[in-house]
Enzyme design. Structure first.
Site, PDB file in Angstrom:
ATOM      1  N   ARG A   1      48.405  31.528  41.497  1.00 47.46           N
ATOM      2  CA  ARG A   1      47.698  32.053  41.175  1.00 47.46           C
ATOM      3  C   ARG A   1      46.265  31.309  42.281  1.00 47.46           C
ATOM      4  O   ARG A   1      46.142  29.963  42.295  1.00 47.46           O
ATOM      5  CB  ARG A   1      47.566  32.279  39.897  1.00 47.46           C
ATOM      6  CG  ARG A   1      48.647  33.051  39.248  1.00 47.46           C
ATOM      7  CD  ARG A   1      48.708  34.697  39.382  1.00 47.46           C
ATOM      8  NE  ARG A   1      49.462  35.430  39.101  1.00 47.46           N
ATOM      9  CZ  ARG A   1      50.741  35.338  39.127  1.00 47.46           C
ATOM     10  NH1 ARG A   1      50.927  34.726  40.540  1.00 47.46           N
ATOM     11  NH2 ARG A   1      51.404  36.610  38.546  1.00 47.46           N
TER      12      ARG A   1
ATOM     13  N   ASN B   1      30.802  45.753  21.433  1.00 50.21           N
ATOM     14  CA  ASN B   1      31.470  46.107  20.150  1.00 50.21           C
ATOM     15  C   ASN B   1      31.717  44.867  19.008  1.00 50.21           C
ATOM     16  O   ASN B   1      32.097  45.479  18.272  1.00 50.21           O
ATOM     17  CB  ASN B   1      32.094  47.781  20.028  1.00 50.21           C
ATOM     18  CG  ASN B   1      33.187  46.860  20.956  1.00 50.21           C
ATOM     19  OD1 ASN B   1      34.047  46.022  21.853  1.00 50.21           O
ATOM     20  ND2 ASN B   1      34.301  47.948  21.462  1.00 50.21           N
TER      21      ASN B   1
ATOM     22  N   ASN C   1      39.201  53.763  26.896  1.00 53.11           N
ATOM     23  CA  ASN C   1      38.290  52.177  26.684  1.00 53.11           C
ATOM     24  C   ASN C   1      37.752  51.592  27.971  1.00 53.11           C
ATOM     25  O   ASN C   1      36.878  51.748  28.353  1.00 53.11           O
ATOM     26  CB  ASN C   1      38.762  50.284  26.297  1.00 53.11           C
ATOM     27  CG  ASN C   1      39.343  50.845  24.474  1.00 53.11           C
ATOM     28  OD1 ASN C   1      38.866  52.024  23.995  1.00 53.11           O
ATOM     29  ND2 ASN C   1      39.826  50.190  23.806  1.00 53.11           N
TER      30      ASN C   1
ATOM     31  N   TYR D   1      47.138  48.371  33.173  1.00 50.74           N
ATOM     32  CA  TYR D   1      45.709  48.031  33.126  1.00 50.74           C
ATOM     33  C   TYR D   1      45.417  47.799  34.947  1.00 50.74           C
ATOM     34  O   TYR D   1      43.891  48.300  34.810  1.00 50.74           O
ATOM     35  CB  TYR D   1      45.614  46.182  33.104  1.00 50.74           C
ATOM     36  CG  TYR D   1      44.572  45.767  33.093  1.00 50.74           C
ATOM     37  CD1 TYR D   1      43.350  45.748  32.850  1.00 50.74           C
ATOM     38  CD2 TYR D   1      44.257  44.130  34.138  1.00 50.74           C
ATOM     39  CE1 TYR D   1      41.968  45.214  32.853  1.00 50.74           C
ATOM     40  CE2 TYR D   1      43.731  43.924  34.536  1.00 50.74           C
ATOM     41  CZ  TYR D   1      42.407  44.472  33.754  1.00 50.74           C
ATOM     42  OH  TYR D   1      41.637  42.741  34.483  1.00 50.74           O
TER      43      TYR D   1
ATOM     44  N   ALA E   1      32.638  45.300  29.869  1.00 55.54           N
ATOM     45  CA  ALA E   1      33.721  46.045  27.812  1.00 55.54           C
ATOM     46  C   ALA E   1      34.590  46.902  29.000  1.00 55.54           C
ATOM     47  O   ALA E   1      34.717  47.179  28.731  1.00 55.54           O
ATOM     48  CB  ALA E   1      32.444  46.769  27.964  1.00 55.54           C
ATOM     49  N   ALA E   2      35.776  45.658  28.929  1.00 56.89           N
ATOM     50  CA  ALA E   2      37.349  46.452  29.219  1.00 56.89           C
ATOM     51  C   ALA E   2      38.137  45.880  28.531  1.00 56.89           C
ATOM     52  O   ALA E   2      37.591  44.363  28.300  1.00 56.89           O
ATOM     53  CB  ALA E   2      37.336  46.272  30.510  1.00 56.89           C
TER      54      ALA E   2
HETATM   55  N1  UFG Z   1      52.076  31.530  32.564  1.00 57.41           N
HETATM   56  C1  UFG Z   1      53.714  30.736  32.584  1.00 57.41           C
HETATM   57  N2  UFG Z   1      53.249  30.105  31.198  1.00 57.41           N
HETATM   58  C2  UFG Z   1      52.523  30.608  30.412  1.00 57.41           C
HETATM   59  C3  UFG Z   1      51.148  31.806  30.274  1.00 57.41           C
HETATM   60  C4  UFG Z   1      51.087  31.750  31.843  1.00 57.41           C
HETATM   61  O1  UFG Z   1      54.043  30.228  33.194  1.00 57.41           O
HETATM   62  O2  UFG Z   1      52.622  30.023  28.769  1.00 57.41           O
HETATM   63  C5  UFG Z   1      52.491  31.765  34.347  1.00 57.41           C
HETATM   64  C6  UFG Z   1      52.366  33.508  34.280  1.00 57.41           C
HETATM   65  O3  UFG Z   1      53.792  33.749  34.875  1.00 57.41           O
HETATM   66  C7  UFG Z   1      51.733  33.503  36.066  1.00 57.41           C
HETATM   67  C8  UFG Z   1      50.178  32.223  35.673  1.00 57.41           C
HETATM   68  O4  UFG Z   1      50.936  31.010  34.756  1.00 57.41           O
HETATM   69  O5  UFG Z   1      52.279  33.056  36.659  1.00 57.41           O
HETATM   70  C9  UFG Z   1      49.329  33.246  35.211  1.00 57.41           C
HETATM   71  O6  UFG Z   1      49.320  33.509  34.326  1.00 57.41           O
HETATM   72  P1  UFG Z   1      48.400  34.273  33.681  1.00 57.41           P
HETATM   73  O7  UFG Z   1      47.913  34.543  32.636  1.00 57.41           O
HETATM   74  O8  UFG Z   1      47.503  33.128  33.150  1.00 57.41           O
HETATM   75  O9  UFG Z   1      46.865  35.140  35.035  1.00 57.41           O
HETATM   76  P2  UFG Z   1      47.724  35.920  35.080  1.00 57.41           P
HETATM   77  O10 UFG Z   1      47.898  35.362  36.631  1.00 57.41           O
HETATM   78  O11 UFG Z   1      48.946  37.300  34.284  1.00 57.41           O
HETATM   79  O12 UFG Z   1      46.700  37.397  35.282  1.00 57.41           O
HETATM   80  C10 UFG Z   1      45.380  37.449  35.653  1.00 57.41           C
HETATM   81  C11 UFG Z   1      44.436  37.915  35.019  1.00 57.41           C
HETATM   82  C12 UFG Z   1      45.052  39.108  34.645  1.00 57.41           C
HETATM   83  C13 UFG Z   1      45.171  40.287  35.705  1.00 57.41           C
HETATM   84  C14 UFG Z   1      46.587  39.429  36.547  1.00 57.41           C
HETATM   85  C15 UFG Z   1      46.524  40.675  38.268  1.00 57.41           C
HETATM   86  O13 UFG Z   1      43.642  37.379  34.237  1.00 57.41           O
HETATM   87  O14 UFG Z   1      43.577  39.865  34.488  1.00 57.41           O
HETATM   88  O15 UFG Z   1      45.988  37.859  36.901  1.00 57.41           O
HETATM   89  O16 UFG Z   1      48.329  40.304  37.652  1.00 57.41           O
HETATM   90  F1  UFG Z   1      45.951  41.460  36.010  1.00 57.41           F
END
Ligand code: UFG
Length: 323
Positions: A219, A30, A90, A139, A72-73
């Protein structure tokens, strides 16, 4: 013919680039967060919504679909907390509509994008598929609900499926056409690279007092191209009958801290970042690292690209989009 819903999005469009080498592909999207120019021109592209049964009918009645991949999510944790209705509508309710039409047309092969977010705050160092699932936001809960629906549909209606639980997808396609871009951007690697291109003043590190070696969150970053090949392997396992139902983690098994990611970005780009330490972001677990042994043993898939390759590909793409 393979139907890819959400095939104009970041991960879906990269998977489509791999699929078109061997399959006929229809993309339904979409364009709420995806981009039409990311869709491989060798596909049939249809602008439409899986929440709309008319759009789904138009696809399934016109094309001989034998498998569906579902990207699609909505996928932003913070947004899901603020607007859970959007996420349940969604991610869950629209998926049910898709599954209903699939069953009507006897399409029984399904690949579903799930997430590390279903593990919540894990109490293990390496997360296995059998580790406790306890999502801590709408989510993650929306994705786990669909996983449970799939198991019930497999028992009742003989649906065959593979669930792929992604850890931190990152990087850009080698073709240069597909990279990570969200609006607003919340993901670490794009934020760092935007800063290094002068598009942001500084980088905020969300907390450096976690129980990790350097105090910042760890991560498991996985290249979007590696994810794409995992989807191709998963599809093959359904079509050859190797799998009837399966759930796999997709990560590279290596954790990197936020500081390590910043260091790698500085090294790859040769530029220096301005970093400030801010408060923790709500809902961030200290460490999320996957064991992807299960899919390696079952399907022979493993991540081939390391963090430096992820960042280099993303840097190339960000520089190009900045021109
Ligand atoms: N972070 C920062 N500064 C920023 C952005 C991120 O320090 O400006 C840190 C976050 O705290 C985290 C790491 O970088 O520790 C990674 O953050 P992201 O937002 O890139 O990714 P997430 O680990 O939060 O998200 C991922 C997936 C999501 C999922 C989530 C599960 O992208 O889809 O893991 O916790 F839901």
């Amino acid at each position: 013919m393979i139907l890819v819903v959400g095939g104009a999005g970041y991960i879906g469009s990269r998977v489509v680039e791999v699929l078109v080498k061997k399959n006929e592909v229809v993309v339904l999207d979409n364009l709420s967060t995806g981009f039409e120019n990311a869709v491989d021109p060798q596909t049939i592209f249809i602008k439409g919504d899986i929440g709309n049964e008319g759009d789904l009918e138009a696809v399934f009645s016109n094309y001989p679909i034998h498998a569906v991949m579902h990207f699609a999510a909505n996928s932003l944790v913070g947004e899901s907390v603020a607007n859970p209705l959007k996420y349940y509508e969604n991610n869950v309710s629209a998926t049910l509509k898709l599954l209903k039409v699939m069953l009507k047309y006897s399409v029984k092969n399904f690949i579903f994008s799930s997430t590390a977010a279903i593990y919540g705050f894990p109490d293990v160092n390496m997360i296995h598929e059998e580790s406790k699932v306890e999502p801590i936001n709408p989510y993650g809960r929306s994705k786990l609900m669909v996983e449970n629906i799939l198991a019930d549909f497999a028992s009742a209606y003989d649906l065959r499926y593979v669930v792929l639980r992604y850890f931190n997808a990152a990087g850009a396609s080698e073709s240069g056409r597909i990279g990570e871009m969200h609006d607003p951007e919340t993901h670490l690697i794009p934020i760092i690279l935007q800063h290094l291109l002068g598009q942001r003043e500084q980088i905020s590190v969300f907390g450096d007092d976690y129980d990790t070696p350097d105090g910042t969150c760890i991560r498991d970053y996985i290249h979007v191209t590696d994810l794409a090949y995992a989807h191709a392997a998963a599809l093959n396992s359904l079509l050859t009958g190797q799998n009837k139902t399966a759930t796999y983690n997709l990560g590279n098994g290596l954790g990197y801290s936020v500081k390590e990611v910043i260091d790698t970005c500085e090294k790859v780009t040769g530029r220096k970042a301005k970093v400030v330490i801010t408060d923790r972001r709500a809902g961030d677990p200290a460490r999320l690292v996957a064991s992807s042994e299960k899919i390696r043993v079952a399907l022979g898939w493993k991540a081939e690209r390391n963090l430096e390759q992820i960042v280099s590909s993303a840097w190339k793409w960000h520089k190009k989009t900045d021109e």
